[in-house]
Scaffold this active site. Structure first.
Site, mmCIF file in Angstrom:
data_model
loop_
_atom_site.group_PDB
_atom_site.id
_atom_site.type_symbol
_atom_site.label_atom_id
_atom_site.label_comp_id
_atom_site.label_asym_id
_atom_site.label_seq_id
_atom_site.Cartn_x
_atom_site.Cartn_y
_atom_site.Cartn_z
ATOM 1 N N ASP A 64 0.672 -1.129 -0.284
ATOM 2 C CA ASP A 64 0.092 0.374 -0.541
ATOM 3 C C ASP A 64 1.137 1.486 -0.323
ATOM 4 O O ASP A 64 1.388 1.674 0.613
ATOM 5 C CB ASP A 64 -0.817 -0.295 1.182
ATOM 6 C CG ASP A 64 -1.566 -1.653 1.362
ATOM 7 O OD1 ASP A 64 -1.352 -2.532 1.055
ATOM 8 O OD2 ASP A 64 -3.111 -1.135 2.011
ATOM 9 N N HIS A 124 -10.125 2.180 -0.127
ATOM 10 C CA HIS A 124 -10.541 2.883 0.239
ATOM 11 C C HIS A 124 -10.509 3.673 -1.754
ATOM 12 O O HIS A 124 -10.347 4.701 -1.797
ATOM 13 C CB HIS A 124 -8.823 3.869 0.436
ATOM 14 C CG HIS A 124 -8.938 3.657 2.266
ATOM 15 N ND1 HIS A 124 -9.433 4.796 2.897
ATOM 16 C CD2 HIS A 124 -8.196 3.046 3.013
ATOM 17 C CE1 HIS A 124 -9.480 4.129 4.087
ATOM 18 N NE2 HIS A 124 -8.858 4.338 4.344
#
Lengths: 319, 319, 319, 319
Positions: A64, A124
């Site tokens: 990430d 997200h």
């Protein structure tokens, strides 16, 4: 580094990659341990032969990428990392690229330009609304760069974007699948059955899965469930690298979480005083990306392009 | 291994521990690299001096001991591990000792006999009902072995057992605190404030915290919150070791999860086909402990007994 | 309406309230059933006596006031409702007053001016940041109107605001306690023990509790736990009125949820197409308050000011 | 009771059902208000005509039957209730029939014999393992009584049992669909899309949905989503009846929760001291069914068999 036998002198030792020719690389091998290149080899006479050795496909998956610190670190390190490690394919989870929350089309393309081939995401993905248009810009256009940005495949049917990408790199076909877990997360479609379905539909032997999930049990279980049918399942989402990387018995590389590429002087990327404050107060808090101690967390997976099976998985943390 | 300077020849090199005298150890130092002991030293004349060097207190924390495979591995490895690593204090999370679910008094005492000084637990602590009596057997008896079994301190007031243990090892006072997280877990009292309160009440400089929690954010946040006030905060519960061990800026050793001591050919200890089956069916499933690929996951923390600050944290996985 | 005996003719029948004198009201009683007032009584001679009858204290609790539709309905209905029902004390949950999310100081004072004595809240209390200053404006000022706005008492210690209000109405002391549940909600302090503690600290016999919680089990359990120690426990938060109002055996009035005061042509207050869309897409959605089919949901609790015990609880839905 | 006009004297008034002929009933109408039957009518001459009036189909849905107290109450009350209310079709949720946890084949058949046509369930369906065989006994046998026991339709594909039943009662075709929510519950397939799919596949106009779910938002949202496409959506699972029964604008009857049929001197069916104790201790607790204050909670839905639309929904609580 791969162990190799020198074609000239027959000694074995670590091999340094030279130029590559698709998945068959031309290696220049230095057994003596000195820095060398093919020109030097020819001069020194130690290892005079240029040999063509079939090498595994080497995939780098970057965990990430969080905010500007994460993007900056990728920009600084990816090029040399890919060269040093002789990476063939670069994948990354980019769902936190925009200050920790989502990704914009501009940031996706910036990351593609840094050398990332395919970007995965997770919960997200919708944080920046313009990403919906970006996904939709690829509808009917198989060559749009937007095709190389994925969202979890097990989202409700009909949502913008796609959860699987099929491409070729150095003439080797590969697929990337993005899935999201359900334990301690939003209720989406079953990732186990979604994976079963997608794996059947994909033609490539090399199938790389980013399972964006919270619970260790769900990640490990999906790893076992897919063992032998995919090249690798790597977990993302918790922003903490795990030390359980391994090759499962049937040839799938596995790690519960690759960890975050971003500021580790933080709580999973966010300024630590904000998160500690939230735990102490339970009050709504606007989270801001931290900046200190940026680290790039990634794994390197070597696999066989004929079987799609993984040979090795190696964890990296680059500061 | 500690770097040390030979008192005889003044060369520096790795030091091998000899006998110890509380926290001040008598070291015999071999710089030549050969296996040696003090007798040999005297003979060989290389390093003739017995020197007294102040060394850090070295704590071994063993992650969640899961079922018989975990207990067996501890039995086989702990003694030599403790000796090789010159461990002063052995802690372990034992909440999965009884076939993965809870711990019995007999198992607790078996683990104490293997050399574990204090056992922590977590959400499974009540799985075996007889543990309630065991906890209560220590009420009013500070020397009961049952005092050395902890349950999370932030459980509701009045529950059986205690969440903090204060003891001495090699004449050095230490405290162990057990806490449980609340994110994705049962609603208990605030672990942040419980920690604040307990740390103030404890007299020892060396304070070791096992934070049994699910979410990486909660663990990391508590680590930062307590940094400089405790020796170490280690996470347990997810059964997967993380690769983020570090010394926080103010001297607290931290790792998000120590990982499990038990069968890794499993899903967090349980037979993998049962867990995969449960994810596929959502049907109630009786979980059974797996048996294969037993590994002991632990961390070693070196700390200073005067300040209580940690110097190093090292992750171990022993098969 | 209360059954009463005419002091003049000794017939029994429904009594219409006239003027009141603290908790002892002066009633004029019409047994003949005609609309009447004390003047009429005297003229008609049917019931000539003005009698002083001790009546219960009557409390109106209005469920979660949601957005402008909720506030408008309270403005339109509260005055006549309070008069018709002879309400002594008006309480309401106001945490959704500001377009469904939180409450501002201006809205709180607007609601106080409509006749609400004390406002409770819940998980949305911090949605409007200015409420923090409002709470803090009451620190050290027991007569500030801001004292009459509560937030759940079992929030972490030290948070702005208070969770209990002690006042007097018609010379009768009363207390209002606001608590929040933990099942399917944020981890706060134990509401059971918080209630135990607050009840002991409060001097009033009449204690009214708003338990803002999701799970029926938690609400019902707290009702039983407090039965006989408080006047009433009413649930809020789910925005749906329940049909289980009752007086528990030891004298506490109970209802699982009072329901919402706001637009019922909605999903719990929000425009229904937005919520349905969110369930179908799992995408982030900006929720907007709906407007149609506004209803005021409330309960009326009659209680004895000497014992604090409830006599009746009646559910109201006013359109 | 239905309003009707006397075919003889043309006066309007409440009609008392006499014998029925499928969905067309032969009514004997008493306008004078005395107890009457067709014989009396003929004698008294008040209303001499036997008239055939088309009446709606009337469905009784009984909320979660909890343990022996629930079953006993159904046994005692259902027969007369069905007769008094002229019920055509009896449905019930039976997932708590076996001491609160699941249902056995014997209990299912006992409930069928009491007059229940179709039983729905929810998250407790698998609590008694023998129910799996019972479900499987109906595979390939459309007339097995086991077909009339449902489990939520949105469980993973391939699970035992079915989530929809299509039958006929008094020659009118009907379907019952059982779904389970996902908010605060296990991750199953999307109930919104499962409903869409099943409704299309069903031929009957009358479609009754039991949505076993926790969150009011999810239940209300699915009600709106299906409005006009089904006869009724009733919620179960929370064990508390809600007071929000209504006919949605396009003809679907809706209530958030029917409530429990079982002991109300309890916490949602379980002995209250056990549940209160669990909230206070967070310790594992063996829940036992309570016994006191048994109540039958249900709704009666009148609908048009030509359109499938509901005309009325009425809440019942029978002690």
């Amino acid at each position: 580094m791969h162990a190799a036998q020198c074609a000239a002198c027959t000694k074995s030792g670590p091999a340094k990659y030279g130029t590559t020719n698709n998945t068959h690389r031309v290696l220049t091998i230095s057994i003596c341990g000195r820095p060398c290149d093919s020109a030097l080899f020819l001069q020194k006479g130690c290892c005079t032969n240029r040999v063509t050795i079939k090498t595994p496909v080497r995939i780098l998956f970057i965990g990430d990428i969080f905010g500007r610190p994460g993007r900056t670190l990728v920009k600084e390190k990816l090029s040399s990392l890919a060269k040093d490690q002789a990476i063939d394919l670069v994948l990354a989870n980019g769902e936190n690229a925009a200050a920790g929350f989502g990704i914009t089309p501009a940031l996706a393309e910036e990351l593609f330009e840094m050398g990332i081939d395919v970007l995965t995401t997770g919960n997200h993905v919708w944080d920046k609304r313009e990403i919906v248009d970006y996904f939709e810009s690829a509808d009917g256009n198989a060559h749009s760069p937007a095709r190389r940005l994925l969202r979890p495949a097990n989202y409700p049917p009909g949502m913008p974007g796609r959860g699987v990408y099929e491409g070729r790199k150095r003439d080797v076909p590969y697929a990337v699948i993005n899935l999201q877990g359900r334990v301690f997360m939003a209720a989406n479609d079953d990732p186990f059955r979604a994976a079963d379905h997608l794996i059947k539909s994909v033609k490539a032997k090399i199938i790389f899965v980013d399972f964006h999930a919270e619970a260790t049990s769900e990640k490990i279980a999906l790893g076992w469930h897919l063992d032998g049918r995919i090249t690798a399942l790597v977990g993302t989402h918790t922003h903490v690298p795990t030390a359980d990387e391994r090759i499962l018995p049937n040839g799938t590389a596995y790690i519960t979480d690759v960890g975050m590429t971003g500021p580790y002087d933080s709580v999973i990327g966010v300024k630590k005083e904000l998160v500690v404050g939230k735990f102490l107060s339970n009050m709504p808090t606007r989270f801001e990306a931290a900046t200190g101690d940026a680290r790039l967390c990634a794994v390197v997976v070597d696999c066989d392009d004929q079987t799609g099976h993984a040979k090795t998985i190696t964890r990296l943390m680059v500061a």
